[in-house]
Design a protein around this motif. Structure first.
Motif, mmCIF file in Angstrom:
data_model
loop_
_atom_site.group_PDB
_atom_site.id
_atom_site.type_symbol
_atom_site.label_atom_id
_atom_site.label_comp_id
_atom_site.label_asym_id
_atom_site.label_seq_id
_atom_site.Cartn_x
_atom_site.Cartn_y
_atom_site.Cartn_z
ATOM 1 N N ILE A 133 48.658 49.149 96.666
ATOM 2 C CA ILE A 133 48.887 49.805 95.382
ATOM 3 C C ILE A 133 48.368 51.226 95.504
ATOM 4 O O ILE A 133 47.243 51.455 95.947
ATOM 5 C CB ILE A 133 48.151 49.084 94.232
ATOM 6 N N LYS A 134 49.201 52.184 95.117
ATOM 7 C CA LYS A 134 48.768 53.579 95.084
ATOM 8 C C LYS A 134 48.558 53.989 93.621
ATOM 9 O O LYS A 134 49.113 53.376 92.703
ATOM 10 C CB LYS A 134 49.792 54.498 95.746
ATOM 11 N N VAL A 135 47.770 55.024 93.427
ATOM 12 C CA VAL A 135 47.563 55.554 92.090
ATOM 13 C C VAL A 135 47.782 57.060 92.137
ATOM 14 O O VAL A 135 47.428 57.723 93.128
ATOM 15 C CB VAL A 135 46.160 55.204 91.543
ATOM 16 N N TYR A 136 48.399 57.587 91.092
ATOM 17 C CA TYR A 136 48.724 59.005 90.994
ATOM 18 C C TYR A 136 48.175 59.553 89.688
ATOM 19 O O TYR A 136 48.134 58.853 88.669
ATOM 20 C CB TYR A 136 50.243 59.216 91.004
ATOM 21 N N ASP A 137 47.791 60.811 89.694
ATOM 22 C CA ASP A 137 47.459 61.504 88.462
ATOM 23 C C ASP A 137 48.758 61.879 87.755
ATOM 24 O O ASP A 137 49.741 62.267 88.401
ATOM 25 C CB ASP A 137 46.648 62.766 88.750
ATOM 26 N N CYS A 138 48.779 61.751 86.426
ATOM 27 C CA CYS A 138 49.963 62.107 85.649
ATOM 28 C C CYS A 138 49.531 63.038 84.528
ATOM 29 O O CYS A 138 48.668 62.685 83.717
ATOM 30 C CB CYS A 138 50.622 60.854 85.071
ATOM 31 N N ASP A 139 50.120 64.238 84.484
ATOM 32 C CA ASP A 139 49.690 65.212 83.480
ATOM 33 C C ASP A 139 50.570 65.143 82.231
ATOM 34 O O ASP A 139 51.493 64.324 82.132
ATOM 35 C CB ASP A 139 49.671 66.630 84.062
ATOM 36 N N GLY A 140 50.287 66.000 81.275
ATOM 37 C CA GLY A 140 51.005 65.985 80.011
ATOM 38 C C GLY A 140 52.464 66.349 80.123
ATOM 39 O O GLY A 140 53.249 66.076 79.213
ATOM 40 N N ALA A 141 52.844 66.993 81.224
ATOM 41 C CA ALA A 141 54.243 67.349 81.452
ATOM 42 C C ALA A 141 54.965 66.296 82.289
ATOM 43 O O ALA A 141 56.070 66.542 82.783
ATOM 44 C CB ALA A 141 54.329 68.713 82.136
ATOM 45 N N ASN A 142 54.329 65.131 82.481
ATOM 46 C CA ASN A 142 54.888 64.016 83.243
ATOM 47 C C ASN A 142 55.071 64.333 84.721
ATOM 48 O O ASN A 142 55.922 63.748 85.394
ATOM 49 C CB ASN A 142 56.219 63.548 82.645
ATOM 50 N N GLN A 143 54.251 65.239 85.235
ATOM 51 C CA GLN A 143 54.251 65.516 86.662
ATOM 52 C C GLN A 143 53.159 64.687 87.324
ATOM 53 O O GLN A 143 52.027 64.641 86.838
ATOM 54 C CB GLN A 143 54.019 67.006 86.919
ATOM 55 N N VAL A 144 53.507 64.005 88.411
ATOM 56 C CA VAL A 144 52.533 63.169 89.110
ATOM 57 C C VAL A 144 52.100 63.864 90.396
ATOM 58 O O VAL A 144 52.866 64.598 91.029
ATOM 59 C CB VAL A 144 53.102 61.773 89.410
ATOM 60 N N SER A 145 50.839 63.635 90.776
ATOM 61 C CA SER A 145 50.278 64.292 91.948
ATOM 62 C C SER A 145 49.110 63.479 92.477
ATOM 63 O O SER A 145 48.688 62.492 91.866
ATOM 64 C CB SER A 145 49.801 65.708 91.585
ATOM 65 N N ASN A 146 48.599 63.910 93.627
ATOM 66 C CA ASN A 146 47.377 63.345 94.207
ATOM 67 C C ASN A 146 47.487 61.843 94.432
ATOM 68 O O ASN A 146 46.590 61.071 94.089
ATOM 69 C CB ASN A 146 46.169 63.664 93.299
ATOM 70 N N GLY A 147 48.584 61.412 95.048
ATOM 71 C CA GLY A 147 48.743 59.992 95.351
ATOM 72 C C GLY A 147 47.737 59.529 96.386
ATOM 73 O O GLY A 147 47.543 60.184 97.407
ATOM 74 N N ARG A 148 47.098 58.390 96.103
ATOM 75 C CA ARG A 148 46.128 57.847 97.047
ATOM 76 C C ARG A 148 46.130 56.329 96.939
ATOM 77 O O ARG A 148 46.579 55.773 95.936
ATOM 78 C CB ARG A 148 44.724 58.392 96.816
#
Length: 299
Positions: free
Chosen positions: A202-217
């Protein structure tokens, strides 16, 4: 017999010692995609190889909701309570309107058909997120065999604009997905390509208010087996499928405990009158266990 194994003291308050794992129905081929309809008091789920969506209602048991189902897999509900479905057969994501008619949400990207949409969630802003691995087109068992024409990815659909975008493209085969309670984190299972030795986790990503995901780990590696489908509770714990049942994973990635299920679990969802019942799809059967925990599942 014990239905649980606690591996962290935090797990003890989530389970009830006298609450069994109950088999609700059996005799299917491969069940998936459970979704609870609180207003209708029923559970819908897919029996994929038999090309049908089934309905379980307390006191009444099993009936057929839709057949054929276009080899539907995962389901959820949108903000208006409509059924959102991933269909292997049509290689599409659809919405069932309140009058029963079906609207196609997405069936292609960049002019090429999707692979076989697998699991789907809806964010509080109404955006629809779904995984599109190749499993449903790799044989004729859960759809129609075909060559993939798009990468295996996680997509985001914005209903207001009708725009379909790739949200995540760094996985071998994305599968189950869910947001944290505050929607700042997006969890996605990578179950690997068929006939490969790809790593699974399972990976987790940061999701910002503009629905952009980043920093998958990497968030967690399920053992034994692999994560397929999962849901989140109000504390942010991840309840995921595994080879021996259901595992409860804390937000810090620690496995807190296990619920043992006698068949291979594919997916699960919270439901019941207080969203405290965990419904489990497992190989040929569906199961239920009552928890001292509430899920983020919509009514």
């Amino acid at each position: 017999m014990s239905f649980f194994k606690s591996e962290d003291p935090r797990f003890d308050r989530y389970v009830l010692g006298n609450a069994p794992v109950k088999q609700l129905a059996t005799g299917f081929d491969w069940v998936e995609g459970p979704v609870w309809f609180g207003d209708a008091g029923c559970l819908l789920f897919s029996d994929i190889p038999n090309n049908r969506i089934m309905r379980w209602t307390p006191g009444s048991g099993i009936t057929t909701y839709r057949a054929p189902s276009n080899y539907a897999n995962g389901h959820t509900r949108d903000l208006q309570g409509r059924l959102i479905s991933c269909e292997h057969g049509g290689r599409r994501v659809t919405r069932t309107e309140h009058d029963g008619s079906i609207t196609i949400i997405a069936d292609s990207f960049n002019g090429k058909p999707l692979n076989s949409p697998n699991d789907v969630i809806v964010k509080s802003d109404g955006s629809i997120w779904f995984s599109d691995p190749h499993y449903g087109i790799m044989s004729n068992y859960e759809g129609y065999e075909a060559e993939p024409e798009n990468p295996c990815a996680v997509y985001r659909f914005t209903p207001e604009t009708g725009r379909l975008e790739i949200a995540i493209d760094d996985m071998n085969c994305p599968n189950g997905l869910a947001f944290s309670p505050d929607e700042s984190l997006l969890y996605v299972a990578d179950t690997g390509r068929m006939y490969s030795s790809d790593p699974t986790h399972i990976k987790v990503y940061d999701c910002d208010g503009a629905n952009q995901v980043s920093n998958g780990r990497v968030f967690h590696k399920v053992d034994p087996g692999k994560a397929d489908g999962f849901r989140i509770d109000t504390d942010g714990n991840v309840w995921t499928s595994a080879a021996d049942g259901v595992h409860c994973i804390a937000p810090d990635g620690t496995r807190l405990g296990r619920i043992f299920v006698p068949e291979l679990v594919s997916n699960l969802c919270f439901g019941g009158r207080a969203k405290h019942e965990l419904f489990i799809t497992a190989s040929t059967s569906i199961y239920k266990i009552t928890l001292n925990r509430q899920g983020m599942q919509r009514p």
